[in-house]
Design a protein around this motif. Structure first.
Motif, PDB file in Angstrom:
ATOM      1  N   GLU A 138      78.803  96.868 -16.298  1.00 30.80           N
ATOM      2  CA  GLU A 138      77.387  96.752 -15.939  1.00 30.80           C
ATOM      3  C   GLU A 138      77.060  95.300 -15.638  1.00 30.80           C
ATOM      4  OE1 GLU A 138      72.969  97.838 -17.846  1.00 30.80           O
ATOM      5  OE2 GLU A 138      74.817  98.336 -18.928  1.00 30.80           O
ATOM      6  N   VAL A 139      76.275  95.071 -14.600  1.00 30.63           N
ATOM      7  CA  VAL A 139      75.852  93.721 -14.233  1.00 30.63           C
ATOM      8  C   VAL A 139      74.521  93.414 -14.918  1.00 30.63           C
ATOM      9  CG1 VAL A 139      75.223  92.156 -12.361  1.00 30.63           C
ATOM     10  CG2 VAL A 139      77.037  93.851 -12.021  1.00 30.63           C
ATOM     11  N   LYS A 140      74.492  92.283 -15.643  1.00 30.80           N
ATOM     12  CA  LYS A 140      73.270  91.896 -16.353  1.00 30.80           C
ATOM     13  C   LYS A 140      72.902  90.464 -15.991  1.00 30.80           C
ATOM     14  CE  LYS A 140      73.941  95.029 -20.272  1.00 30.80           C
ATOM     15  NZ  LYS A 140      73.893  95.191 -21.746  1.00 30.80           N
ATOM     16  N   ASP A 141      71.600  90.199 -16.009  1.00 32.35           N
ATOM     17  CA  ASP A 141      71.089  88.872 -15.652  1.00 32.35           C
ATOM     18  C   ASP A 141      70.757  88.062 -16.899  1.00 32.35           C
ATOM     19  OD1 ASP A 141      71.116  89.150 -12.805  1.00 32.35           O
ATOM     20  OD2 ASP A 141      69.375  90.481 -12.988  1.00 32.35           O
ATOM     21  N   PHE A 142      71.104  86.771 -16.856  1.00 30.52           N
ATOM     22  CA  PHE A 142      70.806  85.835 -17.936  1.00 30.52           C
ATOM     23  C   PHE A 142      70.359  84.509 -17.328  1.00 30.52           C
ATOM     24  CE2 PHE A 142      74.085  88.759 -19.350  1.00 30.52           C
ATOM     25  CZ  PHE A 142      73.598  89.209 -20.569  1.00 30.52           C
ATOM     26  N   SER A 143      69.666  83.722 -18.127  1.00 30.84           N
ATOM     27  CA  SER A 143      69.279  82.397 -17.631  1.00 30.84           C
ATOM     28  C   SER A 143      70.426  81.405 -17.795  1.00 30.84           C
ATOM     29  CB  SER A 143      68.033  81.887 -18.364  1.00 30.84           C
ATOM     30  OG  SER A 143      68.304  81.666 -19.747  1.00 30.84           O
ATOM     31  N   HIS A 144      71.195  81.560 -18.906  1.00 31.00           N
ATOM     32  CA  HIS A 144      72.307  80.659 -19.195  1.00 31.00           C
ATOM     33  C   HIS A 144      73.407  81.424 -19.917  1.00 31.00           C
ATOM     34  CE1 HIS A 144      68.777  78.016 -18.834  1.00 31.00           C
ATOM     35  NE2 HIS A 144      69.613  77.049 -18.487  1.00 31.00           N
ATOM     36  N   CYS A 145      74.571  80.798 -19.971  1.00 33.03           N
ATOM     37  CA  CYS A 145      75.721  81.405 -20.649  1.00 33.03           C
ATOM     38  C   CYS A 145      76.463  80.328 -21.430  1.00 33.03           C
ATOM     39  CB  CYS A 145      76.649  82.050 -19.628  1.00 33.03           C
ATOM     40  SG  CYS A 145      78.251  82.548 -20.268  1.00 33.03           S
ATOM     41  N   ILE A 146      76.804  80.620 -22.678  1.00 26.59           N
ATOM     42  CA  ILE A 146      77.645  79.732 -23.484  1.00 26.59           C
ATOM     43  C   ILE A 146      79.005  80.387 -23.650  1.00 26.59           C
ATOM     44  CG2 ILE A 146      78.004  78.653 -25.741  1.00 26.59           C
ATOM     45  CD1 ILE A 146      74.991  78.504 -26.080  1.00 26.59           C
ATOM     46  N   VAL A 147      80.060  79.660 -23.296  1.00 23.95           N
ATOM     47  CA  VAL A 147      81.429  80.163 -23.454  1.00 23.95           C
ATOM     48  C   VAL A 147      81.987  79.605 -24.766  1.00 23.95           C
ATOM     49  CG1 VAL A 147      83.746  80.252 -22.485  1.00 23.95           C
ATOM     50  CG2 VAL A 147      81.746  80.277 -20.971  1.00 23.95           C
ATOM     51  N   ALA A 148      82.279  80.499 -25.700  1.00 20.67           N
ATOM     52  CA  ALA A 148      82.783  80.096 -27.017  1.00 20.67           C
ATOM     53  C   ALA A 148      83.983  80.980 -27.369  1.00 20.67           C
ATOM     54  CB  ALA A 148      81.690  80.217 -28.064  1.00 20.67           C
ATOM     55  N   ILE A 149      85.017  80.891 -26.546  1.00 22.30           N
ATOM     56  CA  ILE A 149      86.166  81.797 -26.681  1.00 22.30           C
ATOM     57  C   ILE A 149      87.389  81.110 -27.271  1.00 22.30           C
ATOM     58  CG2 ILE A 149      85.424  83.335 -24.835  1.00 22.30           C
ATOM     59  CD1 ILE A 149      87.379  81.866 -22.988  1.00 22.30           C
ATOM     60  N   GLY A 150      87.188  79.979 -27.912  1.00 18.17           N
ATOM     61  CA  GLY A 150      88.308  79.317 -28.557  1.00 18.17           C
ATOM     62  C   GLY A 150      88.539  77.913 -28.025  1.00 18.17           C
ATOM     63  N   ILE A 151      89.671  77.338 -28.436  1.00 16.97           N
ATOM     64  CA  ILE A 151      89.948  75.940 -28.101  1.00 16.97           C
ATOM     65  C   ILE A 151      91.338  75.792 -27.493  1.00 16.97           C
ATOM     66  CG2 ILE A 151      88.393  75.049 -29.878  1.00 16.97           C
ATOM     67  CD1 ILE A 151      92.091  74.692 -30.442  1.00 16.97           C
ATOM     68  N   VAL A 152      91.538  74.641 -26.855  1.00 22.92           N
ATOM     69  CA  VAL A 152      92.830  74.266 -26.279  1.00 22.92           C
ATOM     70  C   VAL A 152      93.225  72.927 -26.901  1.00 22.92           C
ATOM     71  CG1 VAL A 152      94.092  73.678 -24.175  1.00 22.92           C
ATOM     72  CG2 VAL A 152      92.276  75.412 -24.108  1.00 22.92           C
ATOM     73  N   PRO A 153      94.427  72.829 -27.484  1.00 23.56           N
ATOM     74  CA  PRO A 153      94.822  71.555 -28.101  1.00 23.56           C
ATOM     75  C   PRO A 153      95.024  70.460 -27.064  1.00 23.56           C
ATOM     76  CG  PRO A 153      96.678  73.080 -28.036  1.00 23.56           C
ATOM     77  CD  PRO A 153      95.459  73.858 -27.607  1.00 23.56           C
ATOM     78  N   ASN A 154      94.636  69.242 -27.417  1.00 24.33           N
ATOM     79  CA  ASN A 154      94.796  68.100 -26.516  1.00 24.33           C
ATOM     80  C   ASN A 154      96.202  67.519 -26.666  1.00 24.33           C
ATOM     81  OD1 ASN A 154      92.114  68.209 -25.540  1.00 24.33           O
ATOM     82  ND2 ASN A 154      91.393  67.122 -27.350  1.00 24.33           N
ATOM     83  N   THR A 155      97.182  68.245 -26.154  1.00 29.02           N
ATOM     84  CA  THR A 155      98.569  67.809 -26.271  1.00 29.02           C
ATOM     85  C   THR A 155      99.190  67.459 -24.926  1.00 29.02           C
ATOM     86  OG1 THR A 155      99.189  70.160 -26.298  1.00 29.02           O
ATOM     87  CG2 THR A 155      99.051  69.031 -28.420  1.00 29.02           C
ATOM     88  N   GLU A 156      98.427  67.612 -23.849  1.00 32.77           N
ATOM     89  CA  GLU A 156      98.954  67.248 -22.531  1.00 32.77           C
ATOM     90  C   GLU A 156      98.893  65.724 -22.353  1.00 32.77           C
ATOM     91  OE1 GLU A 156      96.265  70.949 -21.994  1.00 32.77           O
ATOM     92  OE2 GLU A 156      96.111  68.968 -22.927  1.00 32.77           O
ATOM     93  N   GLU A 157      99.869  65.209 -21.655  1.00 26.86           N
ATOM     94  CA  GLU A 157      99.883  63.807 -21.203  1.00 26.86           C
ATOM     95  C   GLU A 157      99.796  62.804 -22.345  1.00 26.86           C
ATOM     96  OE1 GLU A 157      96.986  63.246 -18.151  1.00 26.86           O
ATOM     97  OE2 GLU A 157      97.722  64.900 -16.931  1.00 26.86           O
ATOM     98  N   ILE A 158     100.348  63.169 -23.504  1.00 27.88           N
ATOM     99  CA  ILE A 158     100.428  62.178 -24.586  1.00 27.88           C
ATOM    100  C   ILE A 158     101.881  61.818 -24.894  1.00 27.88           C
ATOM    101  CG2 ILE A 158      98.206  62.774 -25.619  1.00 27.88           C
ATOM    102  CD1 ILE A 158      99.703  64.342 -27.776  1.00 27.88           C
ATOM    103  N   GLY A 159     102.792  62.263 -24.030  1.00 20.13           N
ATOM    104  CA  GLY A 159     104.183  61.846 -24.140  1.00 20.13           C
ATOM    105  C   GLY A 159     105.073  62.709 -25.012  1.00 20.13           C
ATOM    106  N   LEU A 160     104.652  63.925 -25.302  1.00 21.53           N
ATOM    107  CA  LEU A 160     105.449  64.795 -26.177  1.00 21.53           C
ATOM    108  C   LEU A 160     106.808  65.116 -25.574  1.00 21.53           C
ATOM    109  CD1 LEU A 160     102.788  67.381 -27.439  1.00 21.53           C
ATOM    110  CD2 LEU A 160     103.465  65.199 -28.470  1.00 21.53           C
TER     111      LEU A 160
END
Length: 470
Positions: free
Chosen positions: A258-280
């Protein structure tokens, strides 16, 4: 020539800066590297400023319900810009506090983006400036960031991450929150109390899915009663943002979209670790689905390299990161010859979790379901807020305390709470678990009256058929 240290900490969040302070207390020469603001996400864009926002919405809720307390408030209103400004000032004050702590503890602060270049070596770039650092030990504490929807990147205008949701320029009228973990539920609570119509969409079969099922059931009823729409076993398949709002295609539990209308949307589906480009990769650091693999003392597979906090995986909590910072700092000091420190490994079963919504949620240890899966024979106690005099006097009589015990040994396996101020109460059970307290110890403890903490006692008594006030 590189600057040399006993310890270099990459990242200054609640794990990194705590590790730096503790290492300095133990006599080590310490540097900390930060690319943005001291204190990391938690202090600047997470734990602390969100609590400032939630305090505002809590007070606004009381203002709009003043008559329940025999008070009169005419036409309660708020200034969104001032609400946000207060939150940012709170974060700014604590950021300045961390700067002061670094100076007090003689920790060298190096501004810029750090990258491992070889064992014990780190290069920091800040604009055109490059600084080479060498350390006998290095702690990785680079944290994590919000996970985007692959088909709808946050634009800061209509589709928000938690960072955007903390600094709104306009108040949502009809808000879609995707994800019902602590972050999603907290923002849903804030915006609902400030007057927005809120819809929460969760793919799993219940909201706050890491909590005890009884907590999830209670929260579903409580938030629905407040006017929120809760959609479980549902997913957002498509989002179209425009200047005027958001169109979301939501596939419900019945399989229909179903298509529903909103004024805004918050995406809170988890996190991504900051492990890119730190030389691992250069050092061959072992990772698992993006997270750095570390042992119970926070050691990685590379000698002299340690990892703490969100980059090492669940639970993604500031206090877990801080405690790991202490463990790593003390283990490093011991490795460098300090015989007066005796670091202990982290016991994740004793890490409390808190959700600062209205009502609040807090827990530690095993849920009833997890305890059963582990093969325990259980004694389970439950005590409602309505049976507590202080809760009634506060006008906060909704909620309960639940305790789970090993029936054979009396060991406290888990505690789960929902209601006013439970995030402050949970530490009592956390201490009890850390001390390996049994039901007998808790039963014989004197709890002050009148307090909300009396419910903790009554829940224990209830597990053994001895509750007094209900």
């Amino acid at each position: 020539m590189a600057d040399t240290y006993d310890l270099i900490v990459l990242g200054s969040g609640p794990g990194g800066y705590v590790a730096a302070i503790r290492a300095s207390q133990l006599g080590l020469k310490v540097a900390i590297v930060e690319r943005e603001r001291l204190g990391g996400i938690c202090l600047n864009w997470g734990c602390i400023p969100t609590k400032a926002l939630l305090r505002t919405s809590e007070i606004f809720h009381y203002m709009t319900h003043a008559s329940a307390y025999g008070l009169s408030v005419e036409k309660p209103a708020f200034d969104l810009a001032k609400v946000v400004d207060r939150s940012r000032k709170v974060a700014g004050q604590l950021n300045a506090g961390v700067k002061g702590l670094m100076k007090k503890n003689k920790v060298t602060v190096v501004e810029g983006t750090g990258k491992l270049t070889a064992k014990g070596k780190l290069t920091v770039k800040n604009g055109d400036k490059t600084t080479d650092l060498e350390g006998k030990h290095i702690i990785l504490a680079t944290g994590a960031r919000a996970r985007d929807l692959p088909f709808a990147k946050a634009d800061g205008e209509r589709i928000w991450t938690y960072r955007n949701a903390m600094t709104p320029t306009e108040m949502p009228t009809d808000l879609l929150v995707i994800g019902s973990g602590a972050i999603g539920v907290e923002f849903a609570s804030f915006y609902s109390d400030m007057g927005a119509k809120v819809t929460i969409v969760e793919m799993l079969d219940r909201i706050l899915p890491v909590e005890d099922a009884d907590i999830s059931d209670f929260m579903t009823k409580a938030l629905t009663k407040q006017g929120m729409t809760i959609l479980v076993k549902s997913g957002v398949e498509k989002i179209e943002a425009s200047k005027s709002g958001v169109k979301a295609t939501i596939k419900g539990a019945d399989g229909k979209a179903e298509v529903k209308d909103f004024s805004h949307c918050i995406v809170a589906i988890g996190i991504v670790p900051n492990t890119e480009e730190i030389g691992l990769e250069a050092l061959g650091v072992k990772t698992d689905r993006g997270h750095v693999v570390a042992d119970e003392m926070c050691r990685t597979n590379v000698d002299g390299l340690w990892a703490i906090g969100d980059i090492t995986g669940a639970p993604w909590l500031a206090h877990k990161a801080s405690h790991e910072g202490i463990i790593a700092a003390e283990a490093i000091a011991a490795a460098l010859g300090n015989k007066d420190v005796h670091p202990h490994a982290m016991n994740k079963a004793n890490i409390p979790g808190c959700t600062y919504s209205r009502p609040q949620v807090a827990s530690v240890g095993l849920t009833e379901a997890k305890a059963k899966e582990a093969g325990y024979e259980l004694k389970v106690g439950k005590f409602p807020f309505i049976g507590n005099g202080k809760a009634i006097a506060l006008g906060e009589a909704e909620g309960f305390v639940k305790t789970v015990f090993d029936a054979k040994t009396g060991e406290l396996l888990g505690a789960h709470m929902v209601g006013a101020e439970v995030t402050e109460l949970i530490e009592g059970y956390t201490v009890a678990k850390q001390l390996e307290t049994t039901e007998a110890d808790l039963m014989e403890t004197v709890f002050p009256h009148p307090t909300l903490s009396e419910m903790m006692h009554e829940s224990v008594l209830s597990a053994y058929g001895r509750a007094i006030h209900f």
